[in-house]
Motif scaffolding. Structure first.
Motif, short mmCIF file in Angstrom:
data_model
loop_
_atom_site.label_atom_id
_atom_site.label_comp_id
_atom_site.label_asym_id
_atom_site.label_seq_id
_atom_site.Cartn_x
_atom_site.Cartn_y
_atom_site.Cartn_z
N SER A 73 0.82 -1.21 0.00
CA SER A 73 0.00 0.00 0.00
C SER A 73 0.86 1.26 0.00
O SER A 73 0.64 2.18 -0.78
CB SER A 73 -0.92 -0.03 1.22
N SER A 74 1.87 1.29 0.88
CA SER A 74 2.66 2.52 1.00
C SER A 74 3.71 2.65 -0.08
O SER A 74 4.11 3.75 -0.43
CB SER A 74 3.32 2.60 2.38
N THR A 75 4.17 1.52 -0.63
CA THR A 75 5.21 1.59 -1.65
C THR A 75 4.62 1.84 -3.03
O THR A 75 5.06 2.72 -3.75
CB THR A 75 6.03 0.28 -1.67
N LEU A 76 3.64 1.04 -3.38
CA LEU A 76 3.10 1.14 -4.74
C LEU A 76 1.80 1.94 -4.82
O LEU A 76 1.22 2.07 -5.88
CB LEU A 76 2.85 -0.26 -5.31
N SER A 77 1.35 2.43 -3.67
CA SER A 77 0.08 3.17 -3.60
C SER A 77 -1.08 2.33 -4.14
O SER A 77 -2.00 2.86 -4.76
CB SER A 77 0.16 4.49 -4.38
N VAL A 78 -1.00 1.00 -3.96
CA VAL A 78 -2.11 0.14 -4.33
C VAL A 78 -2.96 -0.04 -3.06
O VAL A 78 -2.67 -0.87 -2.22
CB VAL A 78 -1.62 -1.24 -4.83
N VAL A 79 -3.94 0.81 -2.93
CA VAL A 79 -4.70 0.83 -1.69
C VAL A 79 -5.94 -0.06 -1.82
O VAL A 79 -6.67 0.02 -2.81
CB VAL A 79 -5.13 2.28 -1.35
N THR A 80 -6.13 -0.91 -0.85
CA THR A 80 -7.31 -1.76 -0.85
C THR A 80 -7.68 -2.11 0.59
O THR A 80 -6.94 -1.81 1.52
CB THR A 80 -7.07 -3.04 -1.67
N ASN A 81 -8.81 -2.77 0.76
CA ASN A 81 -9.19 -3.16 2.12
C ASN A 81 -8.62 -4.53 2.45
O ASN A 81 -8.09 -5.23 1.58
CB ASN A 81 -10.72 -3.14 2.28
N TRP A 82 -8.72 -4.92 3.71
CA TRP A 82 -8.10 -6.15 4.19
C TRP A 82 -8.68 -7.38 3.48
O TRP A 82 -7.95 -8.28 3.08
CB TRP A 82 -8.27 -6.25 5.71
N ILE A 83 -9.99 -7.40 3.32
CA ILE A 83 -10.63 -8.60 2.74
C ILE A 83 -10.19 -8.79 1.29
O ILE A 83 -9.83 -9.90 0.88
CB ILE A 83 -12.17 -8.50 2.83
N ALA A 84 -10.18 -7.70 0.53
CA ALA A 84 -9.78 -7.81 -0.87
C ALA A 84 -8.31 -8.19 -1.01
O ALA A 84 -7.91 -8.80 -1.99
CB ALA A 84 -10.04 -6.49 -1.59
N PHE A 85 -7.52 -7.84 -0.01
CA PHE A 85 -6.10 -8.21 -0.05
C PHE A 85 -5.91 -9.68 0.33
O PHE A 85 -5.18 -10.42 -0.32
CB PHE A 85 -5.31 -7.32 0.92
N ILE A 86 -6.62 -10.11 1.38
CA ILE A 86 -6.34 -11.44 1.94
C ILE A 86 -7.00 -12.57 1.14
O ILE A 86 -6.49 -13.69 1.12
CB ILE A 86 -6.74 -11.48 3.45
N LEU A 87 -8.15 -12.28 0.51
CA LEU A 87 -8.85 -13.36 -0.21
C LEU A 87 -8.01 -14.01 -1.30
O LEU A 87 -7.89 -15.24 -1.33
CB LEU A 87 -10.17 -12.85 -0.78
N PRO A 88 -7.39 -13.25 -2.20
CA PRO A 88 -6.55 -13.91 -3.22
C PRO A 88 -5.38 -14.67 -2.60
O PRO A 88 -5.02 -15.76 -3.06
CB PRO A 88 -6.03 -12.74 -4.08
N VAL A 89 -4.80 -14.08 -1.54
CA VAL A 89 -3.66 -14.75 -0.87
C VAL A 89 -4.12 -16.08 -0.28
O VAL A 89 -3.46 -17.12 -0.43
CB VAL A 89 -3.06 -13.84 0.23
#
Lengths: 400, 374
Positions: free
Chosen positions: B108-124
């Protein structure tokens, strides 16, 4: 019984369809949860100027502006200036992008320029906004300037239309090939958290050379000129203290930047053609060995400076490097002695300045802490004005 | 679930898990606690880990084809073993959660790809779940494919940073005394002992010649990489090191003063981030195995259900609890670390004895695996 058998595959079929729809929904939702940022929506910042006007931060951002193509059909890129105002630096930067409608992209920023009006501000705290960001390069060039930073960004160089690139080249790259030096954002802030609490920055001055015709864009109101970066501003505990003049800067750089070039003029020297004339010599390699120690109540800061010089030729271009081969000597004792004397005088001026303004920009306290640890801590607490207790010593050895 | 794993895969996994995930918030946290001597605290923990790893490898050598579950059940009784496995599952889940929260912040802080926790964790979770259900062999293969790229990116980051590194910044040593350094080592112990996944491979390892030596060397490679980056981080950032939330992004981007290379560091950081995903997948597999021992599950459907339960915990817990604060205040600085130390250090150190007792009790064990001993 038969109906039941027919119903089972049918239920499985519907379950599969339901699962497929669910997966499609989840994938679509996940994809939509990521903030979209198209290139056209972004403002790629090359350089930032910071000024203070009426207790408000004024930020000038030089951003890339891609051109669709000129008459000849070739595409190119130019820069444009965006300005923002705010009570704090983050708010001013935010204002730049709120008024332009673009998302900030600070990751490509190459230079941050502080206007003269920032001299009364506590810079450590202000610049921590950039330090805390992972996307912002800690190695970004930081410099101060004469007058307002906005004015500097409104000028242009005869050889580079983008001010950020021009300044980076002059301050950062050419800085090593001249008798000045530069600093980067992180080093500037970090050095002020050390025991000496001091740091330095290049001071940029715009010199209008009156050659505005060079500016290719006839519609441009930008003044064309050159940027003088031969002086340094010194800071203590986050605040501006003073400016080192050219000689003081040269003396300081001589002892702190091991790869930085300088040159000297020697009068009445034997020229290669056999006459006695002015001869110019340049540094080709340099080694500085500082040593600090307690000397009773005093602090002894001794610097050994070994340098090799050569008569200036077309290949003496300011590249100071190690591992140079030995060449037939063209440097006689007179030249060596003259260079030694000039160096000692320059360094002495820098030493004197440090004591006069009570600013340990040589970082003696940092070296003492590395050597003595807690003993130095105790000494510094008892002697907050320890700079005046420092006895500087310089031993110059000139060779060819 | 195919849980047989090759020796080469274990060696690569050891390097990845030791170094992976240790360049996020950990260097900043250790620097906050021990200042410029924080690398010594990390070195102490690595030394302790090395001893524990030696004990685990000793246990592997003594083991006659029994699983971790069987050994613990033989020695600590089935109920005792279930309690231990519950703690293991808890430990692994907390470690991964901390790592993934840091990774989300990094991206989020490096690439400015901001998203919520669920959208981040689901693909992982989807990627991890696929590998977990397929078995540890899958994770080993993924590691083999990615290892070269990850290693090259770490070397690239080291080279990018080396130019400006002033090693004298590590001085003076122990300015605030050695006690602080030792206490810090204990305080950050939660983030170590990554090798314990080997315990869950007991009975599944195909041993060939010099297995213990090779794994030990792999561990030392991982330690060297981690300590090198930590030392460079401290030398570059000095007194500001403690304010860094992601050491890797900071170190790799430090030397990019010009515009010639663009942001090549971002490429390195993102390739390196895949090591975090591999580590998380391995730890998720370990957590699933631990829970399967607790609930006596041994079929694929059961593993899927268990993983789904773990997945739900992953999605929900960070939304309702301040996980990062809990990790720092309870499991690093608080008493929580004594609970995890039990499974991180006490169990590994006891394993040779447990294996010996288990062998003795059942006269060699019920399930001899085909293994070649070198």
């Amino acid at each position: 019984m038969q109906n039941k058998r027919q119903a089972e595959p049918c239920a499985k079929k519907y379950a599969k369809i339901f699962l497929l729809v669910l997966v499609a929904f989840v994938v679509a939702w996940v994809a939509s949860s990521y903030t979209k940022s198209e290139l056209a929506d972004r403002a790629i910042v090359l350089g930032i100027g910071i000024d203070m006007v009426d207790d408000n931060f004024v930020v000038t951002a030089e951003v890339i502006s891609p051109n669709e193509g000129d008459e000849g059909g070739s595409s190119s890129a130019t820069s444009k200036l965006l300005t923002g105002v705010g009570q704090t630096l983050p708010l001013a930067i935010q204002d730049v992008f709120q008024t332009s409608g673009k998302n900030p992209s600070l990751g490509q920023t190459g230079i941050v320029l502080l206007g003269e009006s920032m001299n009364n501000q506590e810079l450590k705290h202000i610049l921590s906004y950039f330090i805390m960001s992972d996307a912002f390069k800690d190695g970004v060039t930081l410099a101060t300037c004469e007058g307002s930073a906005k004015k500097i960004f409104e000028s242009t160089s005869p050889v580079d239309s983008m001010v950020s690139f021009a300044l980076q080249t002059i301050i950062q790259k050419s800085g090593k090939k001249t008798n000045s030096t530069s600093n980067v954002l992180h080093n500037f802030v970090e050095r002020q958290t050390r025991h000496s609490k001091t740091s330095y920055l290049s001071k940029v001055a715009f010199v209008n050379d009156g050659n505005d015709k060079v500016n290719k864009n006839k519609d441009s109101q930008k003044k064309t000129g050159v940027y003088d970066c031969s002086k340094l501003s010194v800071f203590k505990d986050g605040y501006f203290v003073d400016v080192l003049d050219n000689d003081e800067t040269r003396g300081f750089v001589m002892l702190t930047a091991s790869k930085t070039y300088d040159n000297f003029v020697v009068d009445e020297a034997q020229s290669v053609l056999g006459t006695k004339d002015k001869v110019s010599v340049g540094i080709v390699s340099k080694k500085v060995s500082p040593d600090v120690s307690f000397d009773g109540d005093k602090i002894l800061a001794k610097y050994n400076l070994d340098m090799r010089v050569r008569r200036m030729r077309t290949d003496v271009t300011g590249n100071v490097m190690d591992f140079l081969p030995q060449l037939p000597s063209l440097i006689d004792e007179h030249i060596k002695q003259s260079v030694k004397t000039q160096t000692e005088q320059l360094v002495a001026k820098a030493f004197k300045k440090s004591k006069n303004i009570n600013c340990d920009f040589f970082g003696v306290a940092d070296a003492m802490y590395k050597k003595y640890g807690k003993k130095w801590d105790d000494y510094q607490k008892q002697n907050p004005d320890y700079t005046r207790q420092i006895e500087f010593e310089i031993v110059v050895n000139v060779d060819d | 679930m195919n849980n047989s794993i090759k020796q080469t895969q274990i060696i690569l996994l050891v390097i990845i898990v030791v170094a992976g995930g240790k360049f996020l918030s950990l260097p900043g946290l250790v620097a906050k606690l021990a200042g410029r001597d924080s690398w010594v605290s990390m070195a102490i923990m690595f030394a302790v880990d090395f001893v524990c790893l030696a004990f685990i490898l000793w246990s592997v050598y003594l083991n006659k084809g029994k699983s971790f579950d069987e050994i613990l059940s033989d020695v600590l009784t089935p109920v005792g073993a279930k309690i231990v496995f519950l703690i293991y599952a808890f430990f692994f889940i907390l470690r991964i959660m901390g790592g993934l929260l840091d990774t989300q912040e990094l991206i989020s802080s490096t690439l400015s790809v901001v998203t919520n926790w669920i959208a981040f964790i689901l693909p992982v979770l989807f990627v991890a779940g696929f590998n977990v259900v397929r078995g540890v062999r899958n994770i080993g293969r993924v590691t083999q494919i990615f290892f070269g790229f990850i290693f090259a990116s770490v070397v690239g980051i080291l080279l990018l940073s080396l130019k400006n590194t002033d090693f004298s910044n590590l001085q003076p040593h122990f300015a605030n005394g050695f006690d602080l350094v030792a206490k810090t080592a204990l305080d950050v112990s939660f983030w170590f002992s990554d090798y314990i996944f080997i315990l869950f491979l007991l009975g599944k390892i195909t041993k060939t010649g010099w297995f213990s030596v090779k794994v030990s060397l792999a561990y030392l490679v991982g330690v060297t990489i981690t300590l090198s980056l930590d030392v460079i981080f401290l030398c570059l950032f000095g007194n500001l090191a403690e304010f860094s939330s992601s050491a890797l992004a900071k170190v790799s981007g430090f030397n990019l003063t010009g515009s010639v290379y663009g942001r090549i560091d971002w490429l390195f950081v993102m390739i390196w981030a895949s090591s975090v995903i591999i580590k998380c997948t391995l730890f998720l597999w370990s957590a699933t195995m631990a829970l399967s021992y607790v609930f006596g599950i041994k079929n694929k459907k059961g593993y899927i259900i268990l993983f789904a339960l773990v997945g739900v915990l992953f999605v929900l817990l960070p939304l309702v609890l301040p996980i990062k604060n809990i990790i720092v205040n309870v499991f690093c600085l608080g008493v929580g670390k004594y609970v995890t130390i039990f499974v991180q250090y006490v169990i590994p150190l006891s394993m040779p004895l447990f294996t010996f007792l288990s062998n003795k009790k059942t006269n060699g064990g019920k399930n001899y695996a085909k293994q070649k001993t070198g």
